[in-house]
Each structure stands twice: as structure tokens, then as C-alpha cells.
Scaffold this active site. Structure first.
Site, PDB file in Angstrom:
ATOM      1  N   LYS A   1       0.858  -1.191   0.000  1.00  0.00           N
ATOM      2  CA  LYS A   1       0.000   0.000   0.000  1.00  0.00           C
ATOM      3  C   LYS A   1       0.887   1.232   0.000  1.00  0.00           C
ATOM      4  O   LYS A   1       1.979   1.212   0.574  1.00  0.00           O
ATOM      5  CB  LYS A   1      -0.896   0.018   1.252  1.00  0.00           C
ATOM      6  CG  LYS A   1      -2.147   0.853   1.079  1.00  0.00           C
ATOM      7  CD  LYS A   1      -3.188   0.085   0.281  1.00  0.00           C
ATOM      8  CE  LYS A   1      -4.461   0.861   0.104  1.00  0.00           C
ATOM      9  NZ  LYS A   1      -5.520   0.003  -0.472  1.00  0.00           N
TER      10      LYS A   1
ATOM     11  N   GLY B   1     -25.062   4.335   0.616  1.00  0.00           N
ATOM     12  CA  GLY B   1     -23.961   4.877  -0.194  1.00  0.00           C
ATOM     13  C   GLY B   1     -24.184   4.501  -1.641  1.00  0.00           C
ATOM     14  O   GLY B   1     -24.216   3.318  -1.975  1.00  0.00           O
TER      15      GLY B   1
ATOM     16  N   GLY C   1     -22.362   5.354  -4.560  1.00  0.00           N
ATOM     17  CA  GLY C   1     -21.231   5.767  -5.385  1.00  0.00           C
ATOM     18  C   GLY C   1     -20.849   4.636  -6.317  1.00  0.00           C
ATOM     19  O   GLY C   1     -21.694   3.836  -6.720  1.00  0.00           O
ATOM     20  N   ASN C   2     -19.554   4.543  -6.608  1.00  0.00           N
ATOM     21  CA  ASN C   2     -19.099   3.506  -7.557  1.00  0.00           C
ATOM     22  C   ASN C   2     -19.499   2.111  -7.098  1.00  0.00           C
ATOM     23  O   ASN C   2     -20.196   1.391  -7.822  1.00  0.00           O
ATOM     24  CB  ASN C   2     -17.575   3.628  -7.743  1.00  0.00           C
ATOM     25  CG  ASN C   2     -17.024   2.516  -8.617  1.00  0.00           C
ATOM     26  OD1 ASN C   2     -16.987   1.352  -8.222  1.00  0.00           O
ATOM     27  ND2 ASN C   2     -16.627   2.845  -9.821  1.00  0.00           N
ATOM     28  N   ALA C   3     -19.107   1.727  -5.907  1.00  0.00           N
ATOM     29  CA  ALA C   3     -19.365   0.359  -5.440  1.00  0.00           C
ATOM     30  C   ALA C   3     -20.869   0.122  -5.253  1.00  0.00           C
ATOM     31  O   ALA C   3     -21.408  -0.888  -5.712  1.00  0.00           O
ATOM     32  CB  ALA C   3     -18.613   0.118  -4.134  1.00  0.00           C
ATOM     33  N   GLY C   4     -21.578   1.067  -4.616  1.00  0.00           N
ATOM     34  CA  GLY C   4     -22.995   0.910  -4.312  1.00  0.00           C
ATOM     35  C   GLY C   4     -23.868   0.822  -5.551  1.00  0.00           C
ATOM     36  O   GLY C   4     -24.775  -0.010  -5.629  1.00  0.00           O
TER      37      GLY C   4
END
Ligand code: NAD
Length: 424
Positions: free
Chosen positions: A113, A226, A228-231
Site C-alpha cells: 500500500k 452509499g 457511489g461507484n461500489a454501491g
């Protein structure tokens, strides 16, 4: 320990949390004490100072990190985040979690990371380019297509990945080396299916979980926190499986419609209005009520620490599928387990992203482009197998899915470490 200013209490920093998690797992699987010591520390943590000329002619010196936790099963892999609150402990913990995540899905990669302490929202594009290239230069000796392959994370995306790929390629001999990084735009070697990979992977784990719980997806109701992208992709793909999305939320608010939303219409509305609030034929509700709405599947896809000791006992669902990282506190985990709610933990549920990153890397090394169908089919195969292995482990260890997934991962990494041995 650090002090939580809001509550004036001492809380564990992320690295201390990761170490505690490893300690608990070590007991369950009888981990060899020597291997435990090795896995407790990243193999290498590099700190770099990054002088950057700002647009107004002044010079700023930023601090960046790259933590390489373990590469016993394959090259280090993990994103790079740009955020004012990045700390070395956070980057170290995240690199350890990446080691477990890659081992859970069984892809031949380890954990890494990176991060830079900066506020990208206050920087111009040209300043961000100079900062990104300086960072790529500073870590260029420890990354590479066979050693450490970074990716995007919080506030980094395709553009930053393209700059890093270009800087690395130019430094190493001026030929394109797309395999040094993933999450690239398609034009410079990105993979089809990468954008929706996290949501798609999650939908496969939900499908498998509902089979185990004898739930028909055609009768399932879903709540998504949420959008957004994932949701959004998760909602779209579980809807494709027959489920009804009955409540969603974003930072502006939460809405509910017991008859179910059309996810495509919701996405269109969100694009036009920047929020889902005000969507036709919906009733407004609060974020707290959203989480405790009765449903078959609850998908937290926003922030960490949403399901807590305070609200967990009021959660009325059969499956929690964690798109977000860390949405459930350890206290809540125990309550959900006691209430027979199956939690598909973040390290498994949202690992579709890193899995398609692995596919991108494979395509780059072989100079190939896969079709979207090929990407999705292979993702399905990997997620389905990983879910089955974690599910079986949670039964045989008689523990929750989170502990079972980490136990499985640590066992795999420990075995690889043991087989390779300590040398020199
Ligand atoms: P995003 O910024 O695209 O979306 C986040 C959404 O959450 C937004 O709609 C925002 O309005 C909403 N939100 C924020 N605070 C909220 C709150 N208090 N209540 C309700 N909604 C709130 O981010 P994302 O990429 O979708 O990531 C979401 C989570 O998933 C994060 O925890 C991230 O680490 C995790 N994740 C994402 C990916 C990925 O590929 N995108 C991969 C792995 C994990």
C-alpha cells in the site's frame, strides 16, 4: 494508541488493529510463533520526501510512503492514496490487509500500500502531475511488474496511474511497461470491466450467500447505504439477479420505496441531480432508519463504522454484504453473528476490484486484451470459489465469516512463507 478528539478516548491506530486481528487468528489456526513474528511486520516500508514546484513558483515538500507487507505468494499489490490524514501506520495496516485479501481470493499476489500526505482537492492538475511523477521516481527502485504493482485508492484514479506508468517506463528504458501498475485507463492498457468489478464481485458473493441461506433472489429486498461507484454497480447487479432495491442513501439523505426502485433510473437521477434525494415516488428517511429497515440483504457501501454496538441489534436482515471497507465494528460483528445474520466481510465481498486488477496485470504481461465477457466469467469463477471456501471455513472453525476469511488467508500466506524458508 492515538487520542480520538471527539470522545477524548484512546483508540487503536489501524496498525494496532491489524496486529490484534492477526493475534486472534493465530490462536484459532495455531500459527507457528516464528511465522507470526514475520507476518506482524511489513517486509519493507519506504518513506520519501517529495519536493514539488507549485504553480505559484514556491516549493512544497510532501511526504510519501510505500509499505510492502508480504510477497511470499507473489508480488506486492495495493493502491496509493492521496489524503491529508495519511499516516505510516495506516499504510502499513492497509498493506497487511491487502496480503490477506489477495490470499482469500487465491490470486498469486502479496500485499502492499502507498500514500502521500497531501490535499489533492486543493492542488491543480499540473501540481498533481508533478507530485505523482516525483513519487513514482522516488519509489521506482522498489516497484515493477514482477515486484510491486500499485493501483488507485482514495483520491487517485486512472490519470495518476497513467502518469506513474509513463514515469516508470521512461526511467527504466523508455519502453511502455503497463504491467507496473493497474487501474489504468483502457487507452494505456486498462482492463474492460474494471470500473464495475467491485460491485460485480459483490453481487456474485450475494448470490452464493443466498443459496446457502435458501433465499430466492426473486423474493429478496435490498437496502444500499452509499450510492457511489461500489454501491451503484452492486445495486444494479443484484437487481439483475431478481432482487428489489427498496432503500438507498448518499451524503444528502436516504430514500425508501417498498415497491422497489429502478436502479437505472436512480443512477440517471443521481447523475443529473448529484443526489438521490427527491427521486420520484420515494419517501425520505434517515440514515439510521435506512440501516434498520427490514430487508433480505443490507449493503453498506459508504463509510467505515456504520453498523455498531449501538444499532446492530436493531438490524433486520439476513445477509450483510460489505462493499465498504470496515463498515461493521467488532462489537456489532458479534451481535450480528448471535442473531444469525450472515456477514460477507469486506475482504471477501469487495475483492472483485483487486481480482480484476490481477486480470489487468495478466493482460499487460501477455500483451493481450480480454473481452468484457471473459473478465466477468473469470471473476465469477474466482469469487464463487472464494466464497465457498470462506463459508466452509466459518462452519469448520465455528466462527464468523470475517474471522474465517482472515484465518484462511493467514494459513495460505504462512504455508508459502514456511515452504520458501528464511534465507539468507
Ligand atoms: P464513492 O465516493 O464513489 O461513493 C461513496 C458513496 O457513499 C457516495 O454516494 C456518498 O454520497 C455516500 N456516502 C458518504 N457518506 C455517507 C453517509 N454518511 N451516509 C450515506 N451515504 C454516504 O466511493 P466508492 O468507490 O463507491 O467506495 C465506497 C466504499 O467502498 C469505501 O469504503 C471504499 O473503500 C470501498 N471500496 C470501493 C472499491 C471500488 O472499487 N470502488 C473497492 C473496494 C472497496
Amino acid at each position: 494508541m492515538t487520542i480520538d478528539n471527539k470522545n477524548n478516548q484512546s483508540v487503536d491506530n489501524p496498525y494496532q488493529m491489524a496486529l490484534k486481528q492477526l493475534e486472534q487468528t493465530a490462536k484459532i489456526i495455531n500459527l507457528d510463533p516464528g511465522i507470526h513474528k514475520i507476518l506482524s511486520k511489513p517486509k519493507r516500508v519506504l518513506t520519501v520526501s517529495l519536493p514539488v514546484k507549485m504553480d505559484d513558483g514556491s516549493v512544497e515538500v510532501f511526504t510519501g510512503f510505500r509499505s510492502q507487507h508480504n510477497d511470499a505468494r507473489g508480488p506486492f499489490k495495493g493502491g496509493i492514496r492521496y489524503h491529508p490524514q495519511v499516516t505510516v501506520e495506516e499504510v502499513m495496516a492497509l498493506s497487511m490487509w491487502m496480503t490477506w485479501k489477495c490470499a482469500i481470493v487465491g490470486i498469486p499476489l502479496g500485499g502492499g500500500k502507498g500514500g502521500i500526505i497531501c490535499d489533492p482537492k486543493k492542488m491543480s492538475k499540473t501540481e498533481l502531475e508533478r507530485l505523482t511523477r516525483r513519487y513514482a521516481y522516488a519509489i521506482s527502485d522498489i516497484i515493477g511488474p514482477y515486484t510491486d504493482i500499485p493501483a488507485p485508492d482514495v483520491y487517485t484514479g486512472g490519470q495518476e496511474m497513467a502518469w506513474i506508468m509513463d514515469t516508470y517506463s521512461t526511467l527504466k528504458g523508455n519502453y511502455g511497461e503497463p504491467g507496473v501498475i493497474t487501474g489504468k485507463p483502457i487507452a494505456v492498457g486498462g482492463s474492460l470491466g474494471r470500473n464495475e468489478a467491485t460491485g460485480r464481485g459483490l453481487s456474485f458473493t450475494v448470490r452464493e450467500a443466498s443459496k446457502r441461506k435458501n433465499i430466492s433472489m426473486n423474493e429478496a429486498t435490498v437496502v444500499v447505504q452509499g450510492f457511489g461507484n461500489a454501491g451503484q454497480f452492486a445495486a444494479q447487479l443484484v437487481e439483475e439477479q431478481g432482487a428489489k432495491i427498496i432503500a438507498v442513501s448518499d451524503t444528502q439523505g436516504a430514500i425508501i420505496n417498498k415497491n422497489g426502485f429502478s436502479v437505472n433510473e436512480l443512477i440517471k437521477f443521481k447523475k443529473e441531480n448529484k443526489t438521490i434525494k427527491g427521486f420520484p415516488s420515494s419517501t425520505e428517511t434517515s440514515n439510521e432508519e435506512l440501516l434498520t429497515t427490514e430487508c433480505t440483504i443490507l449493503i453498506p457501501a459508504a463509510l467505515e463504522n456504520q453498523i455498531t454496538g449501538e444499532n446492530a441489534s436493531r438490524i433486520r436482515t439476513k445477509i450483510v454484504a460489505e462493499a465498504a471497507n470496515g463498515p461493521t465494528t467488532p462489537e456489532a460483528d458479534q451481535i450480528l453473528y448471535d442473531n444469525d445474520i450472515l456477514v460477507i466481510p469486506d475482504v471477501l465481498a469487495n475483492s472483485g476490484g483487486v481480482t480484476v486488477s490481477y486480470f489487468e496485470w495478466l493482460q499487460n504481461l501477455r500483451r493481450e486484451y480480454w473481452t468484457e465477457r471473459e473478465v466477468n466469467d473469470r471473476l465469477d469463477e474466482i469469487m464463487t470459489r472464494a466464497f465457498g471456501e470462506v463459508y466452509d471455513a466459518h462452519i469448520s472453525y465455528n466462527t464468523n465469516m470475517r474471522t474465517a476469511s482472515i484465518a484462511l488467508a493467514v494459513k495460505r500466506v504462512a504455508e508459502a512463507t514456511q515452504l520458501r524458508g528464511i534465507w539468507p
